[in-house]
Structure formats: structure tokens, C-alpha cells
Design a protein around this motif. Sequence first.
Motif, PDB file in Angstrom:
ATOM      1  N   ALA A  23      15.989 -36.162 -10.132  1.00  0.00           N
ATOM      2  CA  ALA A  23      16.752 -34.981  -9.766  1.00  0.00           C
ATOM      3  C   ALA A  23      16.649 -33.931 -10.878  1.00  0.00           C
ATOM      4  CB  ALA A  23      18.216 -35.357  -9.526  1.00  0.00           C
ATOM      5  N   TRP A  24      16.965 -32.699 -10.531  1.00  0.00           N
ATOM      6  CA  TRP A  24      16.907 -31.610 -11.502  1.00  0.00           C
ATOM      7  C   TRP A  24      17.766 -31.924 -12.722  1.00  0.00           C
ATOM      8  CZ3 TRP A  24      21.171 -28.658 -12.993  1.00  0.00           C
ATOM      9  CH2 TRP A  24      20.887 -27.567 -13.825  1.00  0.00           C
ATOM     10  N   HIS A  25      18.954 -32.467 -12.505  1.00  0.00           N
ATOM     11  CA  HIS A  25      19.841 -32.767 -13.627  1.00  0.00           C
ATOM     12  C   HIS A  25      19.254 -33.854 -14.514  1.00  0.00           C
ATOM     13  CE1 HIS A  25      23.625 -34.464 -15.499  1.00  0.00           C
ATOM     14  NE2 HIS A  25      23.687 -33.192 -15.829  1.00  0.00           N
ATOM     15  N   SER A  26      18.530 -34.805 -13.918  1.00  0.00           N
ATOM     16  CA  SER A  26      17.876 -35.849 -14.712  1.00  0.00           C
ATOM     17  C   SER A  26      16.805 -35.243 -15.610  1.00  0.00           C
ATOM     18  CB  SER A  26      17.255 -36.899 -13.791  1.00  0.00           C
ATOM     19  OG  SER A  26      18.256 -37.590 -13.074  1.00  0.00           O
ATOM     20  N   GLN A  27      16.102 -34.248 -15.094  1.00  0.00           N
ATOM     21  CA  GLN A  27      15.094 -33.570 -15.914  1.00  0.00           C
ATOM     22  C   GLN A  27      15.750 -32.905 -17.117  1.00  0.00           C
ATOM     23  OE1 GLN A  27      12.616 -30.765 -13.766  1.00  0.00           O
ATOM     24  NE2 GLN A  27      12.111 -29.665 -15.646  1.00  0.00           N
ATOM     25  N   THR A  28      16.919 -32.295 -16.909  1.00  0.00           N
ATOM     26  CA  THR A  28      17.600 -31.647 -18.036  1.00  0.00           C
ATOM     27  C   THR A  28      18.075 -32.680 -19.060  1.00  0.00           C
ATOM     28  OG1 THR A  28      19.795 -31.633 -16.980  1.00  0.00           O
ATOM     29  CG2 THR A  28      18.351 -29.763 -16.539  1.00  0.00           C
ATOM     30  N   LEU A  29      18.498 -33.866 -18.592  1.00  0.00           N
ATOM     31  CA  LEU A  29      18.904 -34.918 -19.520  1.00  0.00           C
ATOM     32  C   LEU A  29      17.708 -35.394 -20.343  1.00  0.00           C
ATOM     33  CD1 LEU A  29      21.307 -37.097 -17.320  1.00  0.00           C
ATOM     34  CD2 LEU A  29      21.933 -35.528 -19.161  1.00  0.00           C
ATOM     35  N   LEU A  30      16.569 -35.587 -19.693  1.00  0.00           N
ATOM     36  CA  LEU A  30      15.358 -36.003 -20.408  1.00  0.00           C
ATOM     37  C   LEU A  30      14.908 -34.922 -21.388  1.00  0.00           C
ATOM     38  CD1 LEU A  30      13.421 -37.647 -17.442  1.00  0.00           C
ATOM     39  CD2 LEU A  30      14.411 -38.835 -19.412  1.00  0.00           C
ATOM     40  N   GLN A  31      15.110 -33.664 -21.021  1.00  0.00           N
ATOM     41  CA  GLN A  31      14.783 -32.549 -21.917  1.00  0.00           C
ATOM     42  C   GLN A  31      15.674 -32.613 -23.155  1.00  0.00           C
ATOM     43  OE1 GLN A  31      12.430 -29.872 -20.997  1.00  0.00           O
ATOM     44  NE2 GLN A  31      12.552 -29.532 -23.203  1.00  0.00           N
ATOM     45  N   ARG A  32      16.963 -32.893 -22.935  1.00  0.00           N
ATOM     46  CA  ARG A  32      17.912 -32.968 -24.041  1.00  0.00           C
ATOM     47  C   ARG A  32      17.566 -34.099 -25.001  1.00  0.00           C
ATOM     48  NH1 ARG A  32      23.854 -34.333 -22.358  1.00  0.00           N
ATOM     49  NH2 ARG A  32      23.380 -36.398 -23.180  1.00  0.00           N
ATOM     50  N   LEU A  33      17.035 -35.180 -24.462  1.00  0.00           N
ATOM     51  CA  LEU A  33      16.651 -36.322 -25.296  1.00  0.00           C
ATOM     52  C   LEU A  33      15.271 -36.151 -25.924  1.00  0.00           C
ATOM     53  CD1 LEU A  33      17.923 -39.193 -22.961  1.00  0.00           C
ATOM     54  CD2 LEU A  33      18.943 -38.473 -25.126  1.00  0.00           C
ATOM     55  N   GLY A  34      14.596 -35.040 -25.616  1.00  0.00           N
ATOM     56  CA  GLY A  34      13.291 -34.757 -26.194  1.00  0.00           C
ATOM     57  C   GLY A  34      12.144 -35.504 -25.545  1.00  0.00           C
ATOM     58  N   ILE A  35      12.370 -36.067 -24.351  1.00  0.00           N
ATOM     59  CA  ILE A  35      11.364 -36.898 -23.688  1.00  0.00           C
ATOM     60  C   ILE A  35      10.605 -36.139 -22.607  1.00  0.00           C
ATOM     61  CG2 ILE A  35      11.070 -38.995 -22.275  1.00  0.00           C
ATOM     62  CD1 ILE A  35      13.515 -40.128 -23.733  1.00  0.00           C
TER      63      ILE A  35
END
Length: 396
Positions: free
Chosen positions: A59-71
Motif C-alpha cells: 500500500a502507499w502508506h507501506s511505501q512511506t514506512l519503507l522510505q522512512r526506514l531507508g529501504i
Amino acid sequence: MTHYDVVINGAGMAGAVLALGLAGLRRPDGGRLSVAVIEAVRPEHDRHPGFDARSIALAWHSQTLLQRLGIWPALAPLATPITHIQVSDQGHFGRVAMHAAEYGVPALGQVVELQPVGSELHRRLTACENITLFCPDRIIRFEQHPERVTIALEGGAAFSTSLLAAADGNRSLVGQQLGVPRRQLDYHQSAIIANIATAEPHLGRAFERFTPEGPLALLPMSEGRSSLVWCISPGRAERLMAMEDNAFLSTLQRQFGYRLGRLTRTGKRHCYPLVLDEAPKPWHHRVVLLGNAAHLLHPIAGQGFNLGLRDVATLTDRVSQALAEGRDIGSHGVLSDYGRARLPDQAGMVNFTTALALLFSNNNPVLAAGRNLGLSAMAACAPLKSQLAWRAMGKR
């Protein structure tokens, strides 16, 4: 005995992302956490997964979480964006279409193939200085003590940890050994998974079509393929799995229609039974279950991994907060805080997906009329459709 701050059992996507997120945290003295990861299966490297690659929807929100973790930057080249979603009910007028541009986002979600993503995450785990990877290996014994958990591996290694995180699937070895209570619900459905080639390009479009026996979804993938998830009765699934490819494609075409033109090829088909399988209290003394080890959902809304990723993000936040406050990261207080933060989201998503599965998997005329009125209302009412869209994008 060697001591690790955190030990993670399972290096699938949830376990690997958790390890990389925790490895980036710092203690008040500036040092980084020591993390050990145990994985039974070594991923295959440097091999394109081919036509039959398995995939999941982020989901879009999952992408933002992965972005926040630098992945996310490493995974972005492996992803196919979902720019449109169409939801419809076979034989009825209800239909909802959602477009990323309506919500000011470049994509409503992303489809990633598990093999190349797994290889990339494994490479990162191996390269991280404060992560120790035991692969292939498995836990043969662990014991909980007041201030630590001791662990013995099949390969002979033995160590202790302040926190054991189980990301080892719904048949979690850790959960079974602890006797963690689980709640199960048989949906009396099976899911057929396959990759499909179509005459017309998908152009980033995802389709979810409800049939009397269950939902049928096609998600856009790389190289023009679409990932099929077809939920049907176990008897029908058995007959479909026994069909030759052309007969299977013809049957699927009748159910799905010609939104992507003619269906030209199917890859290898996989079939598995659908059950809700959750641990209502997914934490124990110095142990926490997350991802599928905590909750296995019906795939109707494609939210299983996305829910697990929110587990990962919340646990990482709680560990970071505990470090800043000088607290024991595996203590009852820290894990209770984590549980209280996660249970509303977990329970809400379980109830949401179960209600959808029951509502959209039957041909009761009263329910059919109600769900079509609901889809029509969402199509006509922007606030209602917006709620559905943001939920699909993983924003609670």
C-alpha cells in the motif's frame, strides 16, 4: 554466552525490514543495537525470477514506512506502481474506480516480486555490520528468563537476547513453543495464485471483481504481467487446478471479462486454503509475534503484509523510545505499550477483511443488493470513496 539486543526468527520481508530498522537505532551512548537474524532458507541470488515470480502488493502508506526506514530506494526499481483500482461486482451494476491523481499521490500502491526483493534484503542484512545472520539455520530450543531469553540453534550456536521477535509465519515455531492462543475462522474458500499475460497492457491498473464464490483480483506486474488472486470454493479450486492452461484461461476470461483484452498465458498455479489465523495477544515475556505470526488475513483487500509492516514500524518506534528513556527494550512495559498501540489496528483490519469476505462471497439477493448500493454510493459520493481509497492505501 554472546548476547544480542534483539533476535529475530525469520528473514522474510517483515523480519528483514525489522532487522534493518532496528539496526539503525542508537543507544544514548551512541552505540548501535546488536541484532541477530535466524532464517532457515537461503535466498537465490543473481537469478531473474521469471514468469512465475510470486508478488505482493504494498500500500502507499507501506511505501512511506519503507522510505522512512531507508529501504525503499533499493526496492523502488523492483516495483510496479498501481495507478488505478477498479472494484466491481459480477452481474451487478455497482462499480468504483479510484485514480492516484485524485488523491495527490503518484501511485495507490506498488507490486513487488518476492524473489528479487528477498535477495536485496538478504544482501543488506549481510552487509550491515551490527546484524549477525544465521542462515540457513533454525531454533531448536529457547528458554525465557527474567532478564533474557536463551536460544540454541540447530547449527550449534547458542546466545541470549533481551527481546525475541518472531516473524516466522502463521505456523510460527516460536508461537507454538510458547503455546500462544490463536483464533481461527475457516472461510471455506481456497485461493488460486498465478501470473497472467494479457493482450492489452495493464497500464498500472488493478482490478478487484467480486463473484458469488469469492473475489478475483488482477494486480499489475513488471513486463506486462498481472498477478492473479482468485478466491473460490475448495471444490471449484480443485477442478480449476486440474484444468489444462487453455481451459483455465477460458474459465477465468468468463469470470473477469475483457478489461485487459484476451488472457493469453498463465504461469504455474498455486492453491492454498483460506483461513483467518490470529493471535489475539501476540506478545509474551520478552517475546513478540508480528506479521503473519500474529495475524494471517483473507487476501480480499491485499492488506496482510501491509498490516505486518505497521507492526514492524510500531515495534521499531517503541524500541527507539525505550532506548531514549533508558528502559529495557524487552520489558513487560515496552511490549505492553507495543500491544496496546497495535491491537486496535490489528482487530480493525481483521474485522474489515472478514466482513468483506463474507459480504462479497455469496449470492444472497439481499446482500447482493446491499453491497451494490454501497458500491454505487461510494462511486457517487466523493467522501465515501475517499475513505475506501485511503484505507486501500493503508492509511488508518
